[in-house]
Design an enzyme around this catalytic site. Structure first.
Site, PDB file in Angstrom:
ATOM      1  N   ASP A 290     -12.882 -62.984  55.231  1.00  0.00           N
ATOM      2  CA  ASP A 290     -12.553 -62.429  53.857  1.00  0.00           C
ATOM      3  C   ASP A 290     -11.265 -62.033  53.725  1.00  0.00           C
ATOM      4  O   ASP A 290     -10.381 -62.296  54.839  1.00  0.00           O
ATOM      5  CB  ASP A 290     -13.620 -61.235  54.083  1.00  0.00           C
ATOM      6  CG  ASP A 290     -13.541 -60.587  52.521  1.00  0.00           C
ATOM      7  OD1 ASP A 290     -13.562 -61.318  51.519  1.00  0.00           O
ATOM      8  OD2 ASP A 290     -13.156 -59.373  52.625  1.00  0.00           O
ATOM      9  N   SER A 291     -11.085 -61.886  52.414  1.00  0.00           N
ATOM     10  CA  SER A 291      -9.550 -61.492  52.085  1.00  0.00           C
ATOM     11  C   SER A 291      -9.227 -60.068  52.860  1.00  0.00           C
ATOM     12  O   SER A 291      -8.241 -59.839  53.198  1.00  0.00           O
ATOM     13  CB  SER A 291      -9.364 -61.440  50.766  1.00  0.00           C
ATOM     14  OG  SER A 291     -10.196 -60.219  50.221  1.00  0.00           O
TER      15      SER A 291
ATOM     16  N   CYS B  87     -16.868 -63.814  51.013  1.00  0.00           N
ATOM     17  CA  CYS B  87     -15.833 -63.329  50.165  1.00  0.00           C
ATOM     18  C   CYS B  87     -16.325 -64.269  48.918  1.00  0.00           C
ATOM     19  O   CYS B  87     -16.331 -65.625  48.803  1.00  0.00           O
ATOM     20  CB  CYS B  87     -14.440 -63.935  50.566  1.00  0.00           C
ATOM     21  SG  CYS B  87     -13.194 -63.622  49.180  1.00  0.00           S
TER      22      CYS B  87
ATOM     23  N   GLU C  72     -10.244 -51.428  49.904  1.00  0.00           N
ATOM     24  CA  GLU C  72      -9.343 -51.639  50.847  1.00  0.00           C
ATOM     25  C   GLU C  72      -8.569 -50.516  51.359  1.00  0.00           C
ATOM     26  O   GLU C  72      -8.429 -50.162  52.700  1.00  0.00           O
ATOM     27  CB  GLU C  72      -8.384 -53.035  50.584  1.00  0.00           C
ATOM     28  CG  GLU C  72      -7.651 -53.520  51.785  1.00  0.00           C
ATOM     29  CD  GLU C  72      -8.433 -54.665  52.483  1.00  0.00           C
ATOM     30  OE1 GLU C  72      -9.653 -55.074  52.243  1.00  0.00           O
ATOM     31  OE2 GLU C  72      -7.772 -55.285  53.496  1.00  0.00           O
TER      32      GLU C  72
ATOM     33  N   CYS D 160     -18.654 -58.881  44.862  1.00  0.00           N
ATOM     34  CA  CYS D 160     -17.476 -58.822  45.524  1.00  0.00           C
ATOM     35  C   CYS D 160     -17.938 -58.101  46.852  1.00  0.00           C
ATOM     36  O   CYS D 160     -18.761 -56.878  46.854  1.00  0.00           O
ATOM     37  CB  CYS D 160     -16.461 -58.064  44.831  1.00  0.00           C
ATOM     38  SG  CYS D 160     -15.244 -57.766  46.117  1.00  0.00           S
TER      39      CYS D 160
ATOM     40  N   HIS E 123     -16.198 -56.536  49.073  1.00  0.00           N
ATOM     41  CA  HIS E 123     -15.689 -54.960  49.208  1.00  0.00           C
ATOM     42  C   HIS E 123     -16.541 -53.708  48.490  1.00  0.00           C
ATOM     43  O   HIS E 123     -16.827 -52.661  49.037  1.00  0.00           O
ATOM     44  CB  HIS E 123     -14.609 -54.986  48.617  1.00  0.00           C
ATOM     45  CG  HIS E 123     -13.419 -55.498  49.316  1.00  0.00           C
ATOM     46  ND1 HIS E 123     -13.251 -56.796  49.562  1.00  0.00           N
ATOM     47  CD2 HIS E 123     -12.270 -54.987  49.783  1.00  0.00           C
ATOM     48  CE1 HIS E 123     -12.083 -57.015  50.454  1.00  0.00           C
ATOM     49  NE2 HIS E 123     -11.433 -55.880  50.485  1.00  0.00           N
TER      50      HIS E 123
HETATM   51  N1  DGL Z   1     -14.440 -59.444  49.157  1.00  0.00           N
HETATM   52  C1  DGL Z   1     -13.882 -60.234  48.101  1.00  0.00           C
HETATM   53  C2  DGL Z   1     -14.720 -60.905  47.261  1.00  0.00           C
HETATM   54  O1  DGL Z   1     -16.133 -60.764  47.594  1.00  0.00           O
HETATM   55  C3  DGL Z   1     -12.466 -60.584  47.866  1.00  0.00           C
HETATM   56  C4  DGL Z   1     -12.007 -59.325  47.153  1.00  0.00           C
HETATM   57  C5  DGL Z   1     -10.444 -59.443  46.857  1.00  0.00           C
HETATM   58  O2  DGL Z   1      -9.856 -59.748  47.781  1.00  0.00           O
HETATM   59  O3  DGL Z   1     -10.061 -59.438  45.729  1.00  0.00           O
HETATM   60  O4  DGL Z   1     -14.466 -61.284  46.285  1.00  0.00           O
END
Ligand code: DGL
Length: 258
Positions: free
Chosen positions: A11-12, A74, A149, A176, A178
């Site tokens: 993931d990011s 992600c 984050e 997302c 997150h």
């Molecule tokens: N967690 C990620 C997602 O599901 C990326 C969020 C991001 O880095 O902007 O999209």
């Protein structure tokens, strides 16, 4: 002797830890390598080219560790470059799918929260088109993943109402990974159930492993791990990359809904 099965999860940043958790529950005998690209998070507002380059770099690192499969935990990376990654790597690449379908089956008026790149993706539009009996409002929550984050890694303040649109909805799709950290709060904000794709992705991983003859029959059995087992299985999770330690601390903390 049975070969050790290694699964890379990417993931990011911290979002993918919520997916990792679901995967570990279902494949507790396998080894997991989590790569969070926290230094470059959030991805959601970056260009397609930049995201593709970063994901390629991460999967190359995971490939060097000998992974048998990769999970793009992600939605943004999945929407932008899952297909391209499948053509570039020899192992299966499992992507996220926003839970549009289950939400569309249970609700009539659904809010889809996603990063800007996911919100504009054809993939999301195609999913929505397959649920014609439900009205979907897609909202690009531009700063939300970055704020999550910072909240969970550095304790920075986050006011959820600054990031969410007003409105009445009978369901919310978290597009997302997150956002899963704030699942309860988002549900309370709208007074509606929330849907994420985490469990579905973990199930997909298991079925891909089985189909390819990589997985074992043990996968299905161990969904309810007792605390002792949970601890043991957590030790099969390795955190790689520059920010591995940060992700490990969060994953093992009480902030994770383990
Ligand atoms: N967690 C990620 C997602 O599901 C990326 C969020 C991001 O880095 O902007 O999209």
């Amino acid at each position: 002797m049975k070969k050790e099965v290694k699964i890379g999860v990417f993931d990011s940043g911290i979002g993918g830890l919520t997916v990792l958790h679901e995967c570990v529950k279902r494949a507790p005998h396998d080894s997991f390598y989590y790569y969070g690209d926290n230094a470059n998070a959030p991805y959601g507002g970056k260009s397609r080219e930049e995201i593709t380059g970063l994901v390629f770099h991460a999967l190359t690192k995971l490939q060097r560790l000998g992974i048998d499969a990769a999970v793009l935990a992600c939605n943004t990376a999945t929407a932008v470059c899952a297909e391209e990654m499948r053509s570039k790597f020899p192992f299966p690449v499992i992507g996220m799918e926003p839970a549009v379908k289950p939400a569309g089956e249970r609700c009539e008026n659904v809010l889809v929260l996603a990063t800007p790149r996911t919100a504009e993706s054809e993939r999301l539009q195609t999913l929505i088109a397959h649920s014609p009996n439900c009205r979907f409002t897609v909202y690009p929550a531009a700063g939300l993943a970055g704020a999550i984050e910072k909240k969970f890694l550095f304790g920075e303040r986050l006011t959820l109402s600054d990031h969410l649109p007003e409105g009445t909805f009978d369901g919310v799709v978290l597009g997302c990974t997150h956002y899963s950290y704030l699942k309860g709060e988002i549900s309370k904000f709208y007074g509606a159930p929330v849907f994420d794709g985490n469990e579905g992705t973990a199930r997909r991983l298991i079925s891909v492993l089985s189909m390819r003859g990589i997985g074992t029959a043990d996968h299905q059995k161990t969904q309810d791990l007792d605390d002792g087992l949970k601890k043991k299985h957590k030790n099969r999770v390795h955190f790689v990359g520059k920010n591995g330690k940060m992700n490990e601390i969060l994953y093992k903390s009480e902030q994770m809904f383990l």
